[in-house]
Write a protein that holds these residues in place. Structure first.
Motif, PDB file in Angstrom:
ATOM      1  N   ALA A   9      -6.905 -10.475   6.455  1.00  0.00           N
ATOM      2  CA  ALA A   9      -5.848  -9.673   5.466  1.00  0.00           C
ATOM      3  C   ALA A   9      -6.587  -8.481   4.986  1.00  0.00           C
ATOM      4  CB  ALA A   9      -5.542 -10.640   4.404  1.00  0.00           C
ATOM      5  N   HIS A  10      -7.690  -8.238   5.423  1.00  0.00           N
ATOM      6  CA  HIS A  10      -8.253  -7.030   4.756  1.00  0.00           C
ATOM      7  C   HIS A  10      -8.287  -6.891   3.401  1.00  0.00           C
ATOM      8  CE1 HIS A  10     -10.802  -3.780   6.488  1.00  0.00           C
ATOM      9  NE2 HIS A  10     -10.244  -2.789   5.660  1.00  0.00           N
ATOM     10  N   TYR A  11      -8.337  -7.774   2.621  1.00  0.00           N
ATOM     11  CA  TYR A  11      -8.588  -7.972   1.167  1.00  0.00           C
ATOM     12  C   TYR A  11      -9.963  -8.579   1.000  1.00  0.00           C
ATOM     13  CZ  TYR A  11      -3.695  -6.530   0.596  1.00  0.00           C
ATOM     14  OH  TYR A  11      -2.459  -6.049   0.589  1.00  0.00           O
ATOM     15  N   HIS A  12     -10.571  -7.982  -0.088  1.00  0.00           N
ATOM     16  CA  HIS A  12     -12.116  -8.668  -0.326  1.00  0.00           C
ATOM     17  C   HIS A  12     -12.785  -8.878   0.869  1.00  0.00           C
ATOM     18  CE1 HIS A  12     -10.467  -9.284  -4.332  1.00  0.00           C
ATOM     19  NE2 HIS A  12      -9.643 -10.029  -3.890  1.00  0.00           N
ATOM     20  N   TYR A  38     -18.578  -7.822  13.148  1.00  0.00           N
ATOM     21  CA  TYR A  38     -17.721  -7.698  12.083  1.00  0.00           C
ATOM     22  C   TYR A  38     -18.053  -6.440  11.225  1.00  0.00           C
ATOM     23  CZ  TYR A  38     -15.130  -8.768   7.840  1.00  0.00           C
ATOM     24  OH  TYR A  38     -14.311  -8.383   6.801  1.00  0.00           O
ATOM     25  N   SER A  39     -16.934  -6.138  11.063  1.00  0.00           N
ATOM     26  CA  SER A  39     -17.107  -4.690  10.337  1.00  0.00           C
ATOM     27  C   SER A  39     -16.184  -4.541   8.948  1.00  0.00           C
ATOM     28  CB  SER A  39     -16.746  -3.330  10.939  1.00  0.00           C
ATOM     29  OG  SER A  39     -16.619  -2.372  10.383  1.00  0.00           O
ATOM     30  N   LEU A  40     -16.601  -4.130   7.970  1.00  0.00           N
ATOM     31  CA  LEU A  40     -15.678  -4.166   6.743  1.00  0.00           C
ATOM     32  C   LEU A  40     -14.626  -3.012   6.884  1.00  0.00           C
ATOM     33  CD1 LEU A  40     -18.277  -4.232   3.851  1.00  0.00           C
ATOM     34  CD2 LEU A  40     -17.115  -5.983   4.763  1.00  0.00           C
ATOM     35  N   ASP A  41     -14.879  -2.282   7.963  1.00  0.00           N
ATOM     36  CA  ASP A  41     -13.951  -0.985   8.279  1.00  0.00           C
ATOM     37  C   ASP A  41     -12.661  -1.607   9.342  1.00  0.00           C
ATOM     38  OD1 ASP A  41     -15.210   0.401   6.672  1.00  0.00           O
ATOM     39  OD2 ASP A  41     -16.474   1.401   8.153  1.00  0.00           O
ATOM     40  N   SER A  42     -12.735  -2.851   9.842  1.00  0.00           N
ATOM     41  CA  SER A  42     -11.829  -3.540  10.473  1.00  0.00           C
ATOM     42  C   SER A  42     -11.215  -4.922  10.136  1.00  0.00           C
ATOM     43  CB  SER A  42     -12.312  -3.196  12.085  1.00  0.00           C
ATOM     44  OG  SER A  42     -11.342  -4.091  12.982  1.00  0.00           O
ATOM     45  N   PRO A  43     -10.243  -5.188  10.244  1.00  0.00           N
ATOM     46  CA  PRO A  43      -9.640  -6.817   9.828  1.00  0.00           C
ATOM     47  C   PRO A  43      -9.790  -7.693  11.284  1.00  0.00           C
ATOM     48  CG  PRO A  43      -7.835  -5.313  10.219  1.00  0.00           C
ATOM     49  CD  PRO A  43      -8.949  -4.311  10.551  1.00  0.00           C
ATOM     50  N   ILE A  44     -10.377  -7.094  12.194  1.00  0.00           N
ATOM     51  CA  ILE A  44     -10.363  -8.007  13.504  1.00  0.00           C
ATOM     52  C   ILE A  44     -11.853  -8.580  13.942  1.00  0.00           C
ATOM     53  CG2 ILE A  44      -9.994  -7.826  16.033  1.00  0.00           C
ATOM     54  CD1 ILE A  44      -7.458  -8.085  14.415  1.00  0.00           C
ATOM     55  N   ILE A  63      -7.368 -18.257   3.208  1.00  0.00           N
ATOM     56  CA  ILE A  63      -6.485 -17.227   2.172  1.00  0.00           C
ATOM     57  C   ILE A  63      -6.669 -15.766   2.441  1.00  0.00           C
ATOM     58  CG2 ILE A  63      -6.497 -16.612  -0.285  1.00  0.00           C
ATOM     59  CD1 ILE A  63      -5.758 -19.429   0.291  1.00  0.00           C
ATOM     60  N   LEU A  64      -7.828 -15.376   3.343  1.00  0.00           N
ATOM     61  CA  LEU A  64      -8.254 -14.324   3.710  1.00  0.00           C
ATOM     62  C   LEU A  64      -7.854 -14.109   5.112  1.00  0.00           C
ATOM     63  CD1 LEU A  64     -11.479 -13.594   1.689  1.00  0.00           C
ATOM     64  CD2 LEU A  64      -8.936 -13.050   1.095  1.00  0.00           C
ATOM     65  N   ILE A  65      -7.156 -14.877   5.850  1.00  0.00           N
ATOM     66  CA  ILE A  65      -6.897 -14.747   7.184  1.00  0.00           C
ATOM     67  C   ILE A  65      -5.501 -14.604   7.348  1.00  0.00           C
ATOM     68  CG2 ILE A  65      -7.203 -15.935   9.507  1.00  0.00           C
ATOM     69  CD1 ILE A  65      -9.948 -17.040   8.894  1.00  0.00           C
ATOM     70  N   ARG A  66      -4.778 -13.593   8.020  1.00  0.00           N
ATOM     71  CA  ARG A  66      -3.384 -13.676   8.294  1.00  0.00           C
ATOM     72  C   ARG A  66      -3.005 -14.700   9.598  1.00  0.00           C
ATOM     73  NH1 ARG A  66      -0.877  -9.972   5.250  1.00  0.00           N
ATOM     74  NH2 ARG A  66      -2.132  -8.209   4.398  1.00  0.00           N
ATOM     75  N   SER A  67      -3.850 -14.701  10.564  1.00  0.00           N
ATOM     76  CA  SER A  67      -3.364 -15.282  11.899  1.00  0.00           C
ATOM     77  C   SER A  67      -4.693 -15.484  12.750  1.00  0.00           C
ATOM     78  CB  SER A  67      -2.137 -14.690  12.426  1.00  0.00           C
ATOM     79  OG  SER A  67      -2.860 -13.092  13.127  1.00  0.00           O
ATOM     80  N   ASP A 193      -8.243 -14.504 -11.156  1.00  0.00           N
ATOM     81  CA  ASP A 193      -7.191 -14.058 -10.134  1.00  0.00           C
ATOM     82  C   ASP A 193      -6.790 -15.124  -9.195  1.00  0.00           C
ATOM     83  OD1 ASP A 193      -7.758 -12.919  -7.118  1.00  0.00           O
ATOM     84  OD2 ASP A 193      -6.022 -11.976  -7.822  1.00  0.00           O
ATOM     85  N   ALA A 194      -5.638 -15.268  -8.619  1.00  0.00           N
ATOM     86  CA  ALA A 194      -5.367 -16.701  -8.020  1.00  0.00           C
ATOM     87  C   ALA A 194      -5.951 -16.423  -6.453  1.00  0.00           C
ATOM     88  CB  ALA A 194      -3.758 -16.484  -7.669  1.00  0.00           C
ATOM     89  N   GLU A 195      -5.812 -15.291  -5.679  1.00  0.00           N
ATOM     90  CA  GLU A 195      -6.447 -15.195  -4.577  1.00  0.00           C
ATOM     91  C   GLU A 195      -7.945 -15.530  -4.603  1.00  0.00           C
ATOM     92  OE1 GLU A 195      -6.256 -12.140  -0.828  1.00  0.00           O
ATOM     93  OE2 GLU A 195      -6.400 -11.290  -2.815  1.00  0.00           O
ATOM     94  N   LEU A 196      -8.658 -15.172  -5.483  1.00  0.00           N
ATOM     95  CA  LEU A 196     -10.026 -15.511  -5.511  1.00  0.00           C
ATOM     96  C   LEU A 196     -10.250 -16.898  -5.884  1.00  0.00           C
ATOM     97  CD1 LEU A 196     -11.428 -12.141  -7.081  1.00  0.00           C
ATOM     98  CD2 LEU A 196     -11.637 -13.060  -4.795  1.00  0.00           C
ATOM     99  N   SER A 197      -9.423 -17.657  -6.737  1.00  0.00           N
ATOM    100  CA  SER A 197      -9.370 -18.773  -6.983  1.00  0.00           C
ATOM    101  C   SER A 197      -9.415 -19.686  -5.791  1.00  0.00           C
ATOM    102  CB  SER A 197      -8.599 -19.208  -8.058  1.00  0.00           C
ATOM    103  OG  SER A 197      -8.634 -18.545  -9.330  1.00  0.00           O
TER     104      SER A 197
END
Length: 448
Positions: A9-12, A38-44, A63-67, A193-197
């Motif tokens: 998701a490229h959050y956190h 893995y790079s913090l500059d890419s969501p893949i 929670i932090l993965i879209r697909s 925060d809900a996401e981090l919980s």
């Protein structure tokens, strides 16, 4: 093993790999990947999993993965991508008559609808003959253009990398909206925060049959998320007013109970109790599968423990007001003294080393001063293994989500003597004083 494209998701961003590895343990799905890729500059991220079914299982509560998509090809240009895709024509033959859709996304640049259509049409060589179906198709294909992160006012004209695959599973990011604190009936100034919980519940491996405990329960955020994933949970706090909703910052009625009713989780939360964790009533020995907590570190609420300035500890008071014993009143708050942050964390690790079952996890937040932080600041214990250390920066300070696993039994006596001793004061020592002094130098006398 076949390869799959994980789309974060490229959050956190610093939490993504920790959650992925926790899900691998939780779901019993073996994964392989190159951590340096893995790079913090890419969501893949490209990972290896034994089958599409297991890949779907791996991310179903992420929670932090879209697909996650079955890998079909990649390249720095579409010509390179198409050349790789055409090497394995057997992959797409089975989808010739299926209903399908293409999802085209960009990172670092928004794609226009016209550009997306052009990308889709460029894959016409696949020869799919089935109907296009935007909702619930038999097969969904994923095209991702990565333009990279940039501080420039205008995005790059061409993508740095292009990925293509068949979507096999999605995460549970809808839960972030479901547990949004803005929708919650009861919350306080320390509500997480809900996401981090939700991420913490995954880090703790909360699942049906497990018992999770929060020793600084506050308004009960972790009880909700851990119990939603099937765990039984319970919590305690020195301040019962937060639990009951009588501390003056409530929204709604009945405190934590209002939220349990809202999310229909009352049957999984065993109880909330009021006591000082330093003088807890629990029997000796292991009993919890996970301890998930946000210790009070003084930014929104200072840590307290039972005591008086003269050094004595208050016992039960039998003072009677309006016919009610003082300690039984809803608004009663016992005498307390400040609880220094490094002492809180040391006691928490000692408590976890005794009360967790072997294999159980401790997941907690640790505040640190950015300029002072050193990896040696993370408290260690011979009975606990450090699993993950993820940072959420706030400029001059950060909070770190620390995940530890109990690897051996330890006796209840003198467990704190095993804690590591840093050569310098850890960055979380006297954190409250440092925070309110805007992280200027704090002398030892100032912190008393």
């Amino acid at each position: 093993m076949p390869s799959f494209i994980v789309h974060f998701a490229h959050y956190h961003e610093d939490f993504c790999l920790a959650e992925l590895e926790a899900l691998s343990v939780l779901e019993g799905v073996k994964i392989g990947y190159n951590k340096t890729s893995y790079s913090l500059d890419s969501p893949i991220l490209l990972i290896d999993v034994e089958s599409p079914a297991l890949a779907e299982k791996l991310v179903r509560r992420a929670i932090l993965i879209r697909s996650i998509s079955e890998y079909w090809g990649n390249g720095s240009t579409y010509d390179e991508l198409f050349a790789e895709v055409k090497k394995t024509p057997e992959r797409w033959q089975q989808y010739m008559q299926c209903s399908f859709k293409f999802s085209v996304e960009g990172f670092g640049r928004s794609l226009t609808q016209k550009e997306k259509v052009a990308v889709i049409e460029s894959f016409s060589f696949l020869g799919f003959q089935g109907p296009i179906k935007m909702k619930s198709p038999d097969a969904e294909f994923f095209v991702y253009e990565d333009y990279g992160k940039s501080d420039l006012p205008f995005p790059a004209e061409k993508p740095k990398h292009i990925w293509f695959g068949r979507v096999v599973g999605r995460g549970s990011r809808d839960l972030v909206d479901k547990f949004d604190v803005k929708k919650r009936k009861y919350l306080g100034n320390t509500t997480m925060d809900a996401e981090l919980s939700l991420v913490m519940a995954n880090q703790a491996l909360a699942c049906p049959g497990s018992l999770v405990y929060d020793p600084f329960v506050g308004t009960g955020s972790f009880l909700l998320t851990c119990s939603y994933f099937g765990a039984y949970s319970m919590g305690s706090d020195i301040d019962g007013r937060q639990i009951r909703g009588t501390a003056g910052f409530r929204r709604g009625v009945d405190g934590i109970k209002a939220n349990l009713a809202q999310y229909q989780l009352a049957g999984r939360v065993l109880d909330t109790t009021v006591f000082d964790i330093c003088r807890n009533p629990w029997r000796s020995g292991p009993m919890f599968d996970a301890i998930v907590t946000d210790p009070p570190y003084g930014v929104r609420a200072g840590a307290k423990r039972l005591g008086r300035k003269n050094g004595t500890v208050p016992e039960k008071s039998f003072r009677i007001v309006d016919g009610i014993e003082n300690h039984r009143r809803d608004d009663y708050y016992p005498p307390t003294v400040p609880y220094e942050m490094s002492d809180v964390i040391a006691d928490l690790l000692g408590f976890a080393a005794e009360k967790l079952v072997v294999g159980g996890r401790l997941v907690y937040w640790l505040p640190t001063v950015t300029d002072e932080y050193d990896p040696k600041d993370i408290p260690l214990h011979p009975a606990l293994r450090l699993v993950a250390n993820s940072e959420q920066p706030f400029g001059s300070w950060s909070r770190r989500l620390i995940t530890m696993e109990k690897i051996a039994e330890t006796g209840p006596a003198n467990v704190l003597s095993f804690l590591n001793k840093a050569e310098h004061e850890p960055a979380h020592k006297n954190f409250r004083d440092k925070y309110f002094s805007k992280f200027e130098s704090v002398s030892p006398t100032d912190s008393q």
